[in-house]
Design a protein around this motif. Structure first.
Motif, PDB file in Angstrom:
ATOM      1  N   UNK B 320       6.516 -28.147 -37.120  1.00 28.37           N
ATOM      2  CA  UNK B 320       6.841 -28.677 -36.959  1.00 28.37           C
ATOM      3  C   UNK B 320       6.226 -29.307 -35.179  1.00 28.37           C
ATOM      4  N   UNK B 321       4.188 -29.394 -35.815  1.00 32.33           N
ATOM      5  CA  UNK B 321       3.582 -30.519 -34.958  1.00 32.33           C
ATOM      6  C   UNK B 321       3.381 -31.588 -35.629  1.00 32.33           C
ATOM      7  N   UNK B 329      14.128 -31.044 -37.033  1.00 25.62           N
ATOM      8  CA  UNK B 329      13.387 -30.240 -37.534  1.00 25.62           C
ATOM      9  C   UNK B 329      14.433 -29.215 -38.826  1.00 25.62           C
ATOM     10  N   UNK B 330      15.598 -29.277 -39.317  1.00 21.66           N
ATOM     11  CA  UNK B 330      16.385 -28.142 -39.583  1.00 21.66           C
ATOM     12  C   UNK B 330      15.557 -28.746 -41.058  1.00 21.66           C
ATOM     13  N   UNK B 371      12.219 -27.651 -27.932  1.00 20.84           N
ATOM     14  CA  UNK B 371      11.220 -27.484 -27.564  1.00 20.84           C
ATOM     15  C   UNK B 371      10.655 -28.009 -29.078  1.00 20.84           C
ATOM     16  N   UNK B 372      10.676 -28.590 -29.659  1.00 11.54           N
ATOM     17  CA  UNK B 372       9.686 -29.157 -31.037  1.00 11.54           C
ATOM     18  C   UNK B 372       9.880 -30.384 -30.918  1.00 11.54           C
ATOM     19  N   UNK B 373      10.160 -31.392 -29.944  1.00 10.55           N
ATOM     20  CA  UNK B 373      10.354 -32.778 -30.269  1.00 10.55           C
ATOM     21  C   UNK B 373       8.832 -32.921 -29.220  1.00 10.55           C
ATOM     22  N   UNK B 409       8.284 -20.830 -31.089  1.00 12.89           N
ATOM     23  CA  UNK B 409       9.716 -21.257 -31.796  1.00 12.89           C
ATOM     24  C   UNK B 409       9.870 -20.394 -33.172  1.00 12.89           C
ATOM     25  N   UNK B 410       9.420 -19.715 -34.527  1.00 13.72           N
ATOM     26  CA  UNK B 410       8.858 -18.619 -35.695  1.00 13.72           C
ATOM     27  C   UNK B 410       9.632 -17.701 -35.410  1.00 13.72           C
TER      28      UNK B 410
END
Lengths: 420, 805
Positions: B320-321, B329-330, B371-373, B409-410
């Motif tokens: 994700x980072x 992210x899927x 949130x992951x962008x 997120x996880x």
């Protein structure tokens, strides 16, 4: 002849390296006291003390870093002069921090054996209990207490909340010296916690004012004198309200050092003349317990130490003071004070709790479990001290047996603290 | 929402303040029907009505009698101790060191095995020297009790376990011989007439169980258990009369997942083997029982479920980072989800549905996209910092802050998947329903794991989207920079606990918090307490002790790992409401997670009370400092012996209060105080029977049912009647026996032991035959719902310290 800047810089640099390296080498807290001694502290006390010392060390090391950086950046003679001033200040700070660390390191290190660990842990607990009992109702926090053993005649305290030697760290724990001869008869410990209590509650100043105001109606000289002794009177009152006659008998035995000692008067000394201190204790007992063993103690004290043998000025003080004792007791224990939310101290620590009859009733009601059950040891350790102290004081024949029993329960109390 | 015949929603797609999930609906429509890959599982909850047949009955009764709650606690403590060593020294996140750990920790255990073996040899040798045939049962018990494991310097926790192991083996020998004396035919085959040779052979076999036993404990501690020990469970089923192992499950269990493996299995398996040794017809049968256990323990391939999850979680955070702007992210979620499933009780249902996994990965990717962008992700870190990340008492670095965002997120993904995995088949098989339910699950998970990220207006419209309205905090996975073992709420709450509130809040086993304050913290009843409340949540791999282990900076928690469930309390909605007015921060969990054992449910929450100035109460017992024991009641309903044993332990504070009343001759007050204590304990024990404090000895019940759960099968009215009857019997005993027991009680109170136990046995209690039949599966008449009255014959014993009949 002017010394070249490079030479000045070299001389300074060497000293900067020496002292900053020394600061780093002050090492870890484990270097100050043995791991066993640290481990013997009650956990919360250990955490607070370690935090306090680590803070002092950290501050010194930060200063060392600043000093080194300043030296590295110094370019001009003015810069070097500033570094020199900083260095002198740092040396002083280093030595004061070292004193601070050594003091606490030595104190912790007096827990040399299992028995000593338990005995001192027990004293920690007694001291803290006495403080909490008075401070909690006032809504004041109770600081941890570290007791340590040392030689000498009397106990002493380095109060929590005071600025320490390094000039920047405030002590987070109360450190109380307990002397060897009193380790298992530690009513003096409660006198020392009385100093801590008065400090936190801000009682000394108010007591001094009350003594000066009330006693001045009868003698302005005596009022001024007793007012100057207010801090010790406060501590004696606190010990009395927690341990009753035991504290008076204990004080008597410590102060029985011959006429010279008994009548010694040092202007400015916060301790009242010993002769009067013991009689003040007896007056407290008489005021709240009626007649009893303290009357004999007072008579014997006066018989053994005739005041006519004192210096003339002391004779005068004694003569004027003797008639004031009941009023001084009343001012200290029953007079309302702002620092006690407008109440008298006796409301929080009623003297009846430590009246001999009450203590004996406590023993009768609870039976032998009073000395064995960790419940009672946890809840009533200070009154247990009062009870044993009273019993040993009135029955010298059984005193050895009573004090052995006291030693046993203190060791048990110590194991509880070790586990906490 | 209306659902059409085809299972599709007739209304709009589910709405959420989180990023629009409806986009996915059209994609889902394009997917081929994933229902074809679905499969159904048998329900694990078949009838628990049990078998009634000869040897099986005796076998089950013997097995129930062997169970020793203190041994379960000893296993818990040893697991906590070893897990602590493992997590500190070997679980560093830098590779799998479990092989090295196993070697080191096995060596550490070796003194227990050596000393236990020596004890068994000594006992066996003692049998040679004495004529046991001539002994009465009591004499034989005293003979067995005279043996002790030799005292050699050993880690106190190992010594504690050894003591309980020796006690257990003694119990086994005594019960075996007692069973023979009572004429249990099946046992007679193994130790006919208490034949020394046979008993010595059994003891020699028991020696061989010791190493595997310790090996099992070790595997529990390092989370390296094989997935199942099917053969052992099957053997037990055969012995009990052919029922499937699933029938041993507790009734009405909710689909919660254990955070770590249930350590009570250790004793259950050990007891099963001991019982098989005792009931074996010949030595060959004994050897077969032994070899099965040893083989299972030694050769089963450990499943590294937790390790796989740790690695997958770390990988997800890393991926994700490293996402680039606009990157989907899927795929990362799709790789992560399969690692979550084995840690969940019902996760297997999703493993068989790869298309559901893909569906969920895409849905979560959409919902979590902002949130992951990479452009937006720093805002999440900042929001967590704003929610108090730096207040949790640790040194938090910028790297930790970034890690906290990835972990949030996880955790949101994990919690969503956990809820979805428990959905019924008909939901999993219908994509419209699945989407709606998954969205709901996501919102709950995001509300719990994300800091407050929505506008105040959004929260006003949907107050359910945040757990606490008055506190801005977030749950953070800890420890930093290592495999995650628990979550902590960033805010330390303040609570003012009045005596009434303390009495109302239930801790483990239904005990009022007031008992904890009195018995563990030494705070007198009647005092209002102001406390800092630290909040924790269990996740896969959480042992309550591991929270203590990692929370070293919290005063009073660092050294409490051995008795973690004594200092951590269940944070239920009711407790959270009473303590600090935020019921949303509490979690409901099935009753089996609310007893005093170290078993937590994933998602279960706990709190720790830091009371400034309070001194934790502890006592020294055989050289080890133990937390002071709070008052408790334990009941044994022995339907084979037709007796009820009530073991009433009075904490030191309560015992001293009663002793003082006795010394003053206030016997009426004593009876009243004992009654109040007994009533409170019985209400909690029998109204909501949990494992640990109740033992049911009944010839037809499996071990898990015999620990209280069986009583939940009885109608509520019968339980209420049982409470009422038991209380009236106890009060009758208190009233009649108090004068006689005064001296014994005060002497016990004067001893240095912690507390006093009253051991009260009732013979032939009225209503027991009825209950026995009901537990055997026989129907009950409505007239039987109120148990018959009458006071049974009773025997009372007083013991200093903690004792259970």
């Amino acid at each position: 002849m002017r010394v070249p800047e490079a030479a000045l810089r070299t001389q300074l640099g060497r000293q900067v390296s020496h002292w900053t390296t020394a600061a780093v080498n002050l090492g870890t807290l484990e270097d100050l006291a043995s791991p066993g001694a640290w481990a013997a502290l009650e956990r919360q006390l250990g955490v607070v003390l370690r935090g306090n010392l680590a803070e002092a060390l950290e501050r010194l090391r930060r200063d060392a870093l600043v000093l080194r950086t300043e030296w590295q950046r110094a370019r001009t003679p003015e810069d070097l002069a500033r570094v020199r001033r900083f260095l002198v200040a740092f040396r002083s700070r280093y030595l004061r921090t070292e004193t601070l660390l050594d003091f606490y390191g030595d104190a912790v290190n007096t827990r040399t054996s299992a028995d000593m660990c338990y005995a001192l842990a027990s004293c920690d607990r007694l001291a803290r209990h006495s403080l909490a009992q008075a401070l909690e109702p006032l809504g004041k926090p109770t600081p941890p207490v570290l007791t340590y053993i040392d030689k000498g005649l009397g106990a002493s305290i380095l109060k929590a909340g005071l600025r320490l030697w390094d000039g920047t760290t405030d002590s987070a724990v109360a450190a109380i010296k307990i002397v060897r001869h009193n380790l298992y008869r530690p009513t003096a410990l409660i006198h020392e916690t009385g100093h801590q209590f008065a400090h936190i509650a801000d009682w000394n100043r108010e007591l001094a004012l009350a003594l000066r105001a009330r006693l001045a109606r009868r003698s302005t000289e005596s009022a001024a004198l007793w007012s100057s002794w207010s801090s010790e009177i406060a501590a004696d009152i606190f010990a009395f309200l927690h341990t009753g006659y035991a504290s008076v008998a204990g004080l008597h035995d410590v102060l029985s050092g011959g006429s010279e000692f008994v009548f010694r008067f040092i202007p400015g000394d916060p301790h009242p003349i010993s002769y009067l201190r013991v009689l003040l204790g007896a007056a407290m007992c008489r005021a709240y317990f009626g007649g009893g063993a303290w009357d004999e103690l007072a008579e014997a004290w006066q018989e053994t130490n005739p005041w006519q043998e004192a210096e003339p000025d002391v004779q005068e003080i004694v003569k004027q003071s003797l008639v004031l004792l009941p009023e001084i007791v009343e001012i200290g224990i029953d007079a309302p004070a702002r620092c006690f939310n407008g109440e008298a101290l006796s409301r929080y620590l009623p003297p009846a709790r430590v009246q001999p009859e009450t203590l004996q009733e406590l023993e009768r009601r609870i039976g032998p479990a009073l000395y064995t059950s960790h419940q009672w040891l946890s809840v009533e350790p200070v009154r247990l001290l009062a009870l044993c102290g009273y019993q040993a004081s009135i029955d010298p024949v059984r005193a050895v047996e009573i004090l052995r029993r006291q030693r046993d329960w203190m060791m048990r109390l110590g194991t509880l603290s070790q586990a906490a | 929402m209306a659902v059409t015949d085809t299972g599709r929603s007739s209304g709009q797609a589910p709405e959420s303040p989180f990023p629009d999930s409806r986009l996915y609906s059209s994609e889902a429509g394009a997917e081929e029907n994933f229902l074809s890959e679905a499969f159904s599982l048998e329900s694990p909850f078949s009838s628990v009505q049990e078998r009634e047949s000869g040897a099986g009955t005796e076998f089950a009764a013997f097995l129930s009698e062997l169970h020793d709650e203190e041994f379960d606690q000893a296993v818990d403590r040893l697991v906590a101790e070893v897990a602590g060593v493992y997590q500190e020294q070997f679980e560093t996140g830098s590779g799998d060191l479990s092989a090295a750990a196993t070697r080191a920790l096995t060596a550490r255990f070796s003194p227990i095995v050596t000393q236990a073996e020596a004890f068994l040899d000594e006992l066996s040798g003692g049998l040679d020297r004495r004529n046991t045939d001539a002994m009465s049962e009591r004499e034989f018990e005293e003979f067995v009790e005279s043996f002790e494991a030799s005292r050699v310097p050993m880690d106190p926790e190992l010594e504690h376990f050894l003591g309980k192991l020796v006690k257990k083996v003694k119990g086994f020998v005594k019960k075996g011989v007692a069973a023979v004396k009572k004429g249990v035919k099946a046992v007679g085959k193994g130790v006919a007439k208490i034949a020394k040779a046979a008993l010595q052979k059994v003891l020699a076999k028991v020696k061989k169980l010791l190493k595997p036993l310790l090996d099992r404990v070790l595997k529990f501690a390092i989370n390296k258990l094989p997935e199942q020990y099917r053969a052992l469970a099957t053997t037990l089923a055969e012995k009990l009369g052919g029922k499937k192992p699933e029938a041993d499950q507790e009734p009405t269990q909710e689909p919660a997942s254990d955070a770590a493996d249930d350590t009570t299995q250790v004793q259950q398996e050990f007891d099963q083997k001991l019982t098989e040794l005792m009931f074996a017809s010949n030595e060959a049968e004994q050897d077969a029982a032994l070899s099965q256990y040893i083989t299972e323990v030694q050769t089963a391939v450990p499943a590294d479920v937790l390790g796989n999850l740790d690695r997958a979680r770390a990988q997800l955070v890393k991926e994700l980072s490293e996402l680039e702007e606009g990157q989907d992210p899927a795929p990362a979620f799709e790789r992560f989800i399969p690692a979550i499933l084995p840690a969940l009780k019902l996760g297997l249902r999703l493993i068989g549905r790869p298309k559901v996994v893909k569906f969920l990965a895409k849905l979560l990717a959409k919902l979590l996209s902002k949130f992951v962008d990479p452009k937006m992700a720093p805002a999440l870190s900042q929001a967590i910092v704003d929610a108090g990340l730096r207040l949790i008492g640790l040194e938090v670095t910028p790297v930790d802050e970034a890690e906290a965002a990835g972990s949030a997120v996880a955790a949101t993904v994990e919690d969503t998947i956990r809820e979805v995995s428990a959905l019924p088949d008909h939901v999993l098989e219908n994509e419209m329903l699945l989407e709606a339910f998954a969205l709901e699950a996501f919102e709950r998970a995001a509300g719990a794991n994300m800091p407050p990220v929505l506008s105040e207006e959004a929260y006003e419209q949907r107050p359910d989207l945040r757990e606490a309205a008055g506190t801005k905090g977030a749950w953070v996975s800890l420890p930093f920079r290592r495999p995650k073992r628990y979550k902590k709420f960033t805010r330390v709450m303040r609570a003012k606990i009045t005596p009434r509130v303390a009495q109302e809040i239930e801790s483990f086993c239904g005990r009022p918090l007031a008992l904890y304050l009195r018995d563990r913290l030494g705070i007198p009843h009647g005092r209002t307490v102001e406390a800092n409340v630290h909040l924790y949540e269990a996740m896969p791999g959480t042992l309550p002790s591991s929270i203590c282990l990692h929370e070293k900076h919290v005063p009073g928690l660092a050294n409490a790992a051995r008795f973690a469930t004594s200092v951590l309390h269940p944070l239920t909605p009711s407790a959270a409401a009473l303590l600090f007015g935020e019921p949303g921060l509490g979690r409901r969990v099935p009753a089996r997670y609310l007893d005093h054992r170290s078993l937590a449910a994933i998602g279960q929450r706990f709190y720790y009370l830091e009371v400034p100035g309070a001194q934790p109460q502890a006592v020294q017992h055989e050289g080890v400092f133990e937390a002071r024991q709070p008052s408790e009641m334990n009941l044994t309903l022995d339907f084979t012996g037709d007796q009820l044993q009530a073991s009433m332990f009075l904490s030191e504070a309560e015992a001293q209060s009663i002793a003082m009343k006795l010394r003053r001759g206030h016997q009426g007050q004593v009876v009243s105080a004992l009654r109040a204590s007994a009533e409170q304990a019985l209400q909690h024990l029998l109204a909501r029977p949990t494992a640990g404090h109740i033992r049911v000895v009944h010839g037809t019940l499996s071990p898990s049912l015999s620990r209280g759960a069986a009583l939940r099968l009885l109608p509520q009215a019968v339980l209420e009647s049982l409470i009422s009857n038991t209380l009236s019997w106890l009060v009758s005993v208190f009233a009649s026996q108090t004068p006689r027991l005064q001296r014994e009680f005060t002497q016990a109170a004067e001893s240095m032991a912690d507390g006093v136990s009253l051991l009260i046995g009732f013979r032939n209690p009225p209503g027991f035959p009825l209950l026995r039949r009901a537990l055997s599966g026989e129907p009950m008449s409505l007239y039987d719902l109120v148990l018959p009255g009458g006071v049974p014959e009773a025997e009372v014993r007083v013991a200093a310290g903690y004792a259970r009949a």
